[in-house]
Write a protein that holds these residues in place. Sequence first.
Motif, PDB file in Angstrom:
ATOM      1  N   HIS A  67       2.607   6.851   0.311  1.00 17.51           N
ATOM      2  CA  HIS A  67       3.851   7.070   0.934  1.00 17.51           C
ATOM      3  C   HIS A  67       4.889   6.385  -0.209  1.00 17.51           C
ATOM      4  O   HIS A  67       4.512   5.776  -1.297  1.00 17.51           O
ATOM      5  N   ASN A  68       6.198   6.670  -0.049  1.00 14.66           N
ATOM      6  CA  ASN A  68       7.192   6.310  -1.050  1.00 14.66           C
ATOM      7  C   ASN A  68       7.301   4.778  -1.044  1.00 14.66           C
ATOM      8  O   ASN A  68       7.844   4.085  -2.180  1.00 14.66           O
ATOM      9  N   TYR A  69       6.732   4.026   0.025  1.00 15.77           N
ATOM     10  CA  TYR A  69       6.903   2.675   0.331  1.00 15.77           C
ATOM     11  C   TYR A  69       5.764   1.920  -0.502  1.00 15.77           C
ATOM     12  O   TYR A  69       5.509   0.575  -0.427  1.00 15.77           O
ATOM     13  N   MET A  70       4.608   2.548  -1.044  1.00 21.30           N
ATOM     14  CA  MET A  70       3.620   1.847  -1.799  1.00 21.30           C
ATOM     15  C   MET A  70       3.953   1.242  -3.072  1.00 21.30           C
ATOM     16  O   MET A  70       5.037   1.412  -3.589  1.00 21.30           O
ATOM     17  N   GLY A 104      -0.506   4.228   3.350  1.00 14.87           N
ATOM     18  CA  GLY A 104       0.582   3.990   4.172  1.00 14.87           C
ATOM     19  C   GLY A 104       0.184   3.440   5.265  1.00 14.87           C
ATOM     20  O   GLY A 104      -0.621   2.396   5.240  1.00 14.87           O
ATOM     21  N   VAL A 105       0.774   3.680   6.639  1.00 21.05           N
ATOM     22  CA  VAL A 105       0.319   3.004   7.539  1.00 21.05           C
ATOM     23  C   VAL A 105      -0.518   4.014   8.643  1.00 21.05           C
ATOM     24  O   VAL A 105      -0.647   4.990   8.398  1.00 21.05           O
ATOM     25  N   HIS A 106      -0.910   3.393   9.631  1.00 23.96           N
ATOM     26  CA  HIS A 106      -2.042   4.078  10.635  1.00 23.96           C
ATOM     27  C   HIS A 106      -1.581   5.195  11.122  1.00 23.96           C
ATOM     28  O   HIS A 106      -2.237   6.466  11.169  1.00 23.96           O
ATOM     29  N   PHE A 107      -0.306   5.482  11.538  1.00 25.94           N
ATOM     30  CA  PHE A 107       0.208   6.759  12.157  1.00 25.94           C
ATOM     31  C   PHE A 107       0.077   7.543  11.138  1.00 25.94           C
ATOM     32  O   PHE A 107       0.042   8.800  11.407  1.00 25.94           O
ATOM     33  N   MET A 108       0.258   7.521   9.717  1.00 25.22           N
ATOM     34  CA  MET A 108       0.385   8.538   8.924  1.00 25.22           C
ATOM     35  C   MET A 108      -1.015   9.169   8.635  1.00 25.22           C
ATOM     36  O   MET A 108      -1.426  10.429   8.315  1.00 25.22           O
ATOM     37  N   ALA A 109      -2.047   8.073   8.522  1.00 25.33           N
ATOM     38  CA  ALA A 109      -3.712   8.373   8.468  1.00 25.33           C
ATOM     39  C   ALA A 109      -3.755   9.200   9.896  1.00 25.33           C
ATOM     40  O   ALA A 109      -4.872  10.327   9.720  1.00 25.33           O
ATOM     41  N   LEU A 122      -9.490   8.057   5.765  1.00 23.53           N
ATOM     42  CA  LEU A 122      -9.706   6.695   5.370  1.00 23.53           C
ATOM     43  C   LEU A 122      -8.227   5.989   5.460  1.00 23.53           C
ATOM     44  O   LEU A 122      -7.215   6.492   4.585  1.00 23.53           O
ATOM     45  N   ILE A 123      -8.323   4.976   6.041  1.00 22.05           N
ATOM     46  CA  ILE A 123      -7.134   3.983   5.761  1.00 22.05           C
ATOM     47  C   ILE A 123      -7.779   2.478   5.214  1.00 22.05           C
ATOM     48  O   ILE A 123      -8.542   2.116   6.091  1.00 22.05           O
ATOM     49  N   PRO A 124      -7.098   1.920   4.149  1.00 20.59           N
ATOM     50  CA  PRO A 124      -7.688   0.905   3.373  1.00 20.59           C
ATOM     51  C   PRO A 124      -7.716  -0.296   4.479  1.00 20.59           C
ATOM     52  O   PRO A 124      -8.490  -1.135   4.199  1.00 20.59           O
ATOM     53  N   ASP A 125      -6.652  -0.275   5.325  1.00 24.41           N
ATOM     54  CA  ASP A 125      -6.591  -1.445   6.232  1.00 24.41           C
ATOM     55  C   ASP A 125      -6.264  -0.877   7.625  1.00 24.41           C
ATOM     56  O   ASP A 125      -5.089  -0.464   7.845  1.00 24.41           O
ATOM     57  N   MET A 126      -7.072  -0.973   8.725  1.00 20.19           N
ATOM     58  CA  MET A 126      -6.957  -0.628   9.921  1.00 20.19           C
ATOM     59  C   MET A 126      -5.657  -1.431  10.483  1.00 20.19           C
ATOM     60  O   MET A 126      -5.052  -1.024  11.519  1.00 20.19           O
ATOM     61  N   GLU A 127      -5.354  -2.716   9.988  1.00 19.49           N
ATOM     62  CA  GLU A 127      -4.106  -3.382  10.299  1.00 19.49           C
ATOM     63  C   GLU A 127      -2.630  -3.198   9.948  1.00 19.49           C
ATOM     64  O   GLU A 127      -1.859  -3.576  10.102  1.00 19.49           O
ATOM     65  N   ALA A 128      -2.886  -1.910   9.161  1.00 15.75           N
ATOM     66  CA  ALA A 128      -1.349  -1.377   8.481  1.00 15.75           C
ATOM     67  C   ALA A 128      -0.744  -0.669   9.686  1.00 15.75           C
ATOM     68  O   ALA A 128      -0.867   0.754   9.416  1.00 15.75           O
ATOM     69  N   GLY A 129      -0.079  -1.141  10.457  1.00 18.52           N
ATOM     70  CA  GLY A 129       0.451  -0.635  11.785  1.00 18.52           C
ATOM     71  C   GLY A 129       1.728  -0.304  11.377  1.00 18.52           C
ATOM     72  O   GLY A 129       2.593  -0.148  10.317  1.00 18.52           O
ATOM     73  N   CYS A 130       2.803  -0.264  12.630  1.00 21.46           N
ATOM     74  CA  CYS A 130       4.153   0.052  12.400  1.00 21.46           C
ATOM     75  C   CYS A 130       4.794  -0.519  13.728  1.00 21.46           C
ATOM     76  O   CYS A 130       4.447  -0.011  14.716  1.00 21.46           O
ATOM     77  N   SER A 131       5.788  -1.148  13.433  1.00 20.34           N
ATOM     78  CA  SER A 131       6.496  -1.662  14.585  1.00 20.34           C
ATOM     79  C   SER A 131       7.179  -0.615  15.234  1.00 20.34           C
ATOM     80  O   SER A 131       7.140  -0.819  16.506  1.00 20.34           O
ATOM     81  N   LEU A 132       7.472   0.223  14.513  1.00 21.21           N
ATOM     82  CA  LEU A 132       8.408   1.429  15.242  1.00 21.21           C
ATOM     83  C   LEU A 132       7.439   2.118  16.138  1.00 21.21           C
ATOM     84  O   LEU A 132       7.832   2.474  17.204  1.00 21.21           O
ATOM     85  N   CYS A 302       8.476  -4.349   3.904  1.00 18.67           N
ATOM     86  CA  CYS A 302       7.620  -3.874   4.980  1.00 18.67           C
ATOM     87  C   CYS A 302       6.167  -4.497   4.909  1.00 18.67           C
ATOM     88  O   CYS A 302       5.226  -4.238   4.346  1.00 18.67           O
ATOM     89  N   PRO A 303       5.835  -5.519   5.829  1.00 13.96           N
ATOM     90  CA  PRO A 303       4.842  -6.360   5.701  1.00 13.96           C
ATOM     91  C   PRO A 303       3.439  -5.282   6.094  1.00 13.96           C
ATOM     92  O   PRO A 303       2.456  -5.537   5.607  1.00 13.96           O
ATOM     93  N   TYR A 304       3.609  -4.298   6.778  1.00 14.51           N
ATOM     94  CA  TYR A 304       2.685  -3.330   7.255  1.00 14.51           C
ATOM     95  C   TYR A 304       2.199  -2.422   5.786  1.00 14.51           C
ATOM     96  O   TYR A 304       0.943  -2.607   5.430  1.00 14.51           O
ATOM     97  N   MET A 305       3.183  -1.854   5.322  1.00 13.00           N
ATOM     98  CA  MET A 305       2.991  -1.146   4.117  1.00 13.00           C
ATOM     99  C   MET A 305       2.127  -2.002   2.986  1.00 13.00           C
ATOM    100  O   MET A 305       1.335  -1.380   2.238  1.00 13.00           O
ATOM    101  N   LYS A 306       2.511  -3.315   2.924  1.00 10.16           N
ATOM    102  CA  LYS A 306       1.986  -4.060   1.922  1.00 10.16           C
ATOM    103  C   LYS A 306       0.617  -4.731   2.063  1.00 10.16           C
ATOM    104  O   LYS A 306      -0.098  -5.329   1.480  1.00 10.16           O
ATOM    105  N   LYS A 307       0.154  -4.256   3.374  1.00 12.47           N
ATOM    106  CA  LYS A 307      -1.438  -4.420   3.590  1.00 12.47           C
ATOM    107  C   LYS A 307      -2.325  -3.492   2.756  1.00 12.47           C
ATOM    108  O   LYS A 307      -3.342  -3.887   2.573  1.00 12.47           O
ATOM    109  N   ILE A 308      -1.582  -2.587   2.078  1.00 11.43           N
ATOM    110  CA  ILE A 308      -2.392  -1.480   1.391  1.00 11.43           C
ATOM    111  C   ILE A 308      -2.508  -2.167   0.004  1.00 11.43           C
ATOM    112  O   ILE A 308      -1.453  -2.221  -0.728  1.00 11.43           O
TER     113      ILE A 308
END
Length: 350
Positions: A67-70, A104-109, A122-132, A302-308
């Motif tokens: 994603h563009n936020y990486m 990116g975050v989990h919904f993208m995966a 694969l998502i590199p961190d399962m905790e990369a969620g999204c408040s929205l 974004c604290p979730y994006m930055k988990k990756i």
Amino acid sequence: MLDQIALRAELADHYDLAPSTEIASANADLYARMERVVSPPDWAIFAPYVAAINRLKKERDAVILAHNYMTPEIYHGIADVVGDSLQLAIEATKVEAQVIVQCGVHFMAETSKILNPAKTVLIPDMEAGCSLAESITAEGIAEMRRQYPGAPVVSYVNTTAEVKAASDICCTSSNAAQIVAAQESDTVIMTPDKYLAQNVAKQVPQKRVVWWDGACIVHERFTAQDLRDFRSYSPDTRIIAHPECPPDVVAEADFSGSTSGIIDYVTRERPGKAMLVTECSMASNISDALPEVDFVGPCNMCPYMKKITLEKVLWSLHSMEGAVEVDEAVAARARVAVQRMIDLSARLAG
């Protein structure tokens, strides 16, 4: 939760990840895309990970969607495809590799898995969620349908598979207004981002747009006063806002668009100074391609994006852990909503 100590020990047994100016120099072509925002010492730290990941991608028959936020070292160093949610969803349907790593975050995966049920996602961190995404449930969709009988539900792709499955069609910030305008009903339900819905309502006055009370923690923190204060301080700065921002913030901006829309606008207009009212990595990722543009002003992380991170991406390819699974019955219904979005977007663009 990933055990970082064990992870690092395992990676150290298989890869030489010590900072290396030699590997950094060997990958100078990648560094040239980010040298304005990544220092040479940092690149010497990142380069061994980048080199290891790019080798491992070939061995695993893997492709990385980012994603563009990486962060720049991911966006420019290892990604095969970059873009906003719509672009990544479209590209996910074209992937030939057997493994998809979603940066990116989990919904993208989940979206990639929905569109590629036979592939490993694969998502590199399962905790990369999204408040929205976490602000709405399938039960919430049912509640909205009870309040507005017969109204179609247009759900943002920033939602879980269960919510997509309960919706009629998905949208992204780049196509939301077109998707809503194309609905036959006079009333359209939008979930879960109330600000995106309110901004769309202004663009599509012929529709009665009603919304769920959700918001993005990155974009809801900006205020119209922030923009007015900054414009007073720097009147020659072009202010560009994401439509997940509150409507009064968007009203103060010179342009509003999705992340891909923001990139297209800045690339086309090339203002001397630009303030991107969105996630911080946006400006970093396009900075080197636009050396004549001075990116200034505040942004929110974004604290979730930055988990990756590079380390976690390497681990996911090394271990093949972090596979995203979606119940097939749920995936089948969600696939309809996502595919409707892709197909309608293609028709509208054509």
